[in-house]
Design an enzyme around this catalytic site. Structure first.
Site, PDB file in Angstrom:
ATOM      1  N   ASP A 165       0.163-153.690  26.743  1.00 36.58           N
ATOM      2  CA  ASP A 165      -0.942-154.417  27.365  1.00 36.58           C
ATOM      3  C   ASP A 165      -1.382-155.493  26.371  1.00 36.58           C
ATOM      4  OD1 ASP A 165      -3.372-155.379  28.277  1.00 36.58           O
ATOM      5  OD2 ASP A 165      -4.085-153.421  28.973  1.00 36.58           O
ATOM      6  N   TYR A 193      -8.665-169.554  37.430  1.00 37.14           N
ATOM      7  CA  TYR A 193      -7.299-169.453  36.898  1.00 37.14           C
ATOM      8  C   TYR A 193      -6.921-170.745  36.168  1.00 37.14           C
ATOM      9  CZ  TYR A 193      -2.167-169.466  37.115  1.00 37.14           C
ATOM     10  OH  TYR A 193      -0.828-169.564  36.811  1.00 37.14           O
ATOM     11  N   LYS A 230      -5.637-171.711  32.206  1.00 43.58           N
ATOM     12  CA  LYS A 230      -4.398-172.383  31.832  1.00 43.58           C
ATOM     13  C   LYS A 230      -4.674-173.657  31.027  1.00 43.58           C
ATOM     14  CE  LYS A 230      -1.579-169.324  33.451  1.00 43.58           C
ATOM     15  NZ  LYS A 230      -0.726-168.533  32.554  1.00 43.58           N
ATOM     16  N   THR A 233       8.292-166.817  43.315  1.00 43.70           N
ATOM     17  CA  THR A 233       8.424-165.397  42.985  1.00 43.70           C
ATOM     18  C   THR A 233       8.275-164.604  44.283  1.00 43.70           C
ATOM     19  OG1 THR A 233       6.057-165.232  42.656  1.00 43.70           O
ATOM     20  CG2 THR A 233       7.377-165.749  40.708  1.00 43.70           C
TER      21      THR A 233
HETATM   22  N1  LIG Z   1       4.189-167.824  40.232  1.00 40.96           N
HETATM   23  C1  LIG Z   1       3.681-169.045  40.125  1.00 40.96           C
HETATM   24  O1  LIG Z   1       3.613-169.796  41.109  1.00 40.96           O
HETATM   25  C2  LIG Z   1       3.210-169.554  38.776  1.00 40.96           C
HETATM   26  C3  LIG Z   1       2.893-170.919  38.644  1.00 40.96           C
HETATM   27  C4  LIG Z   1       2.462-171.407  37.415  1.00 40.96           C
HETATM   28  C5  LIG Z   1       2.344-170.544  36.338  1.00 40.96           C
HETATM   29  N2  LIG Z   1       2.641-169.215  36.490  1.00 40.96           N
HETATM   30  C6  LIG Z   1       2.479-168.341  35.319  1.00 40.96           C
HETATM   31  O2  LIG Z   1       3.691-167.694  35.023  1.00 40.96           O
HETATM   32  C7  LIG Z   1       3.434-166.407  34.466  1.00 40.96           C
HETATM   33  C8  LIG Z   1       4.198-165.338  35.241  1.00 40.96           C
HETATM   34  O3  LIG Z   1       3.808-165.416  36.601  1.00 40.96           O
HETATM   35  P1  LIG Z   1       4.538-164.591  37.776  1.00 40.96           P
HETATM   36  O4  LIG Z   1       4.425-165.407  38.999  1.00 40.96           O
HETATM   37  O5  LIG Z   1       5.859-164.117  37.313  1.00 40.96           O
HETATM   38  O6  LIG Z   1       3.514-163.370  37.902  1.00 40.96           O
HETATM   39  P2  LIG Z   1       3.786-161.812  38.239  1.00 40.96           P
HETATM   40  O7  LIG Z   1       2.477-161.280  38.701  1.00 40.96           O
HETATM   41  O8  LIG Z   1       4.997-161.679  39.099  1.00 40.96           O
HETATM   42  O9  LIG Z   1       4.145-161.233  36.814  1.00 40.96           O
HETATM   43  C9  LIG Z   1       3.174-161.101  35.802  1.00 40.96           C
HETATM   44  C10 LIG Z   1       3.557-159.885  34.981  1.00 40.96           C
HETATM   45  O10 LIG Z   1       2.603-159.802  33.916  1.00 40.96           O
HETATM   46  C11 LIG Z   1       2.254-158.437  33.773  1.00 40.96           C
HETATM   47  N3  LIG Z   1       0.924-158.362  33.169  1.00 40.96           N
HETATM   48  C12 LIG Z   1      -0.269-158.717  33.706  1.00 40.96           C
HETATM   49  N4  LIG Z   1      -1.256-158.459  32.850  1.00 40.96           N
HETATM   50  C13 LIG Z   1      -0.679-157.920  31.734  1.00 40.96           C
HETATM   51  C14 LIG Z   1      -1.186-157.451  30.495  1.00 40.96           C
HETATM   52  N5  LIG Z   1      -2.497-157.431  30.226  1.00 40.96           N
HETATM   53  N6  LIG Z   1      -0.304-156.995  29.577  1.00 40.96           N
HETATM   54  C15 LIG Z   1       1.034-156.985  29.840  1.00 40.96           C
HETATM   55  N7  LIG Z   1       1.560-157.393  31.001  1.00 40.96           N
HETATM   56  C16 LIG Z   1       0.705-157.853  31.938  1.00 40.96           C
HETATM   57  C17 LIG Z   1       2.284-157.851  35.187  1.00 40.96           C
HETATM   58  O11 LIG Z   1       2.420-156.445  35.175  1.00 40.96           O
HETATM   59  C18 LIG Z   1       3.496-158.578  35.774  1.00 40.96           C
HETATM   60  O12 LIG Z   1       4.701-157.842  35.580  1.00 40.96           O
HETATM   61  C19 LIG Z   1       1.915-166.228  34.501  1.00 40.96           C
HETATM   62  O13 LIG Z   1       1.381-166.538  33.231  1.00 40.96           O
HETATM   63  C20 LIG Z   1       1.466-167.222  35.549  1.00 40.96           C
HETATM   64  O14 LIG Z   1       0.144-167.632  35.370  1.00 40.96           O
HETATM   65  C21 LIG Z   1       3.069-168.695  37.686  1.00 40.96           C
END
Ligand SMILES: NC(=O)c1ccc[n+]([C@@H]2O[C@H](COP(=O)([O-])OP(=O)(O)OC[C@H]3O[C@@H](n4cnc5c(N)ncnc54)[C@H](O)[C@@H]3O)[C@@H](O)[C@H]2O)c1
Length: 246
Positions: free
Chosen positions: A56, A150, A154, A185
């Site tokens: 975590d 959010y 960022k 995703t």
């Molecule tokens: N999906 C999008 O459209 C998008 C766009 C821009 C940026 N992002 C960024 O990309 C990154 C990944 O996004 P994603 O879409 O794969 O999200 P996701 O929710 O599929 O994956 C996030 C992962 O982080 C883990 N997580 C959350 N809090 C945690 C903690 N405290 N400690 C350890 N693990 C933790 C979750 O269990 C999950 O497996 C994020 O930082 C998100 O903000 C995503």
């Protein structure tokens, strides 16, 4: 010849994290996926043929002991991908609860800071000229109504990237960010199915007219972490199909 590195990917069981882990593993690196979701961390590690750890990123003691354990087993971490994030909690300025903003900032900002600090301390102590890649978002630079909590987190990740980059440069450590627009995703695809009005409206904001694939984001992380980006530090690279141009 390619050097094999020890790479830690936080949130590695999630949509983007899994693709990032797969890309580094395909290059031949030793990859550790760290996630707070124990079952998914282990399933992902097993599926990709990499290593899984429960972590975590908001728990400082767990970070310290987790990083020591990874270093003991696989050698010094050379690449950290700060990918774990909370991206499902949203609300308008008039409605978002303070506790929700606190939870967003705690994971996305404090968690990214703690991982960066503890990993960088170990890189400096081991004399490793490593690389750190943060997952930001173009939302940190371009607002969408209802997503400001959010997006604020960022914007802070971009500032943290520059802060870490300028202070760690004398140690040869580079720090950059990848800033995607919406990424396909499983969660995003389920929330905005192809052809849905919400999806079409958002695609209309993107000059390339499509969401990013997870592989598009992973390729940028791989590039920024690697030697071909040796003179790049402190940047936040949009992977957004041109959305920031609009
Ligand atoms: N999906 C999008 O459209 C998008 C766009 C821009 C940026 N992002 C960024 O990309 C990154 C990944 O996004 P994603 O879409 O794969 O999200 P996701 O929710 O599929 O994956 C996030 C992962 O982080 C883990 N997580 C959350 N809090 C945690 C903690 N405290 N400690 C350890 N693990 C933790 C979750 O269990 C999950 O497996 C994020 O930082 C998100 O903000 C995503």
């Amino acid at each position: 010849m390619k050097r094999t590195r020890t790479v830690l990917v936080t949130g590695g069981a999630g949509g983007i994290g899994r693709a990032v882990a797969r890309a580094f593993a395909a290059r031949g690196d030793t990859v550790v996926v760290a996630d707070r979701d124990a079952q998914r961390a282990m399933d992902t590690a097993h599926g990709l043929g990499v290593h899984g750890r429960i972590l975590d990123i908001t728990d400082e003691e767990a970070i310290a002991s987790g990083l020591d354990a990874v270093q003991d087993e696989f050698g010094p971490i050379e690449v950290l991908v700060n990918n774990a994030g909370l991206l499902t909690v949203h609300g308008t300025l008039l409605e978002l609860a303070g506790g929700d903003l606190d939870a967003i900032l705690r994971t996305n900002v404090l968690g990214t800071f703690l991982m960066t600090q503890h990993t960088a301390r170990r890189m400096v102590a081991s004399g490793v000229a490593g690389s750190i890649v943060n997952l930001s978002s173009i939302g940190g630079r371009q607002p969408t109504p209802g997503m400001g909590g959010y997006e604020s987190s960022k914007a802070a990740v971009d500032a943290l990237t520059r802060w870490a980059a300028i202070e760690l440069a004398p140690h040869g450590i580079r720090v950059n960010a990848v800033a995607p627009g919406p990424v396909l995703t499983e969660t995003v695809s389920a929330g905005m199915p192809e052809g849905s009005p919400q999806r079409r409206a958002w695609e209309g904001r993107i000059p390339m007219q499509r969401f990013a694939r997870v592989e598009d984001v992973a390729a940028a992380a791989l590039f920024l972490a690697g030697d071909t980006a040796a003179h790049i530090t402190g940047t936040s690279l949009p992977v957004d199909g041109g959305q920031l141009l609009t």
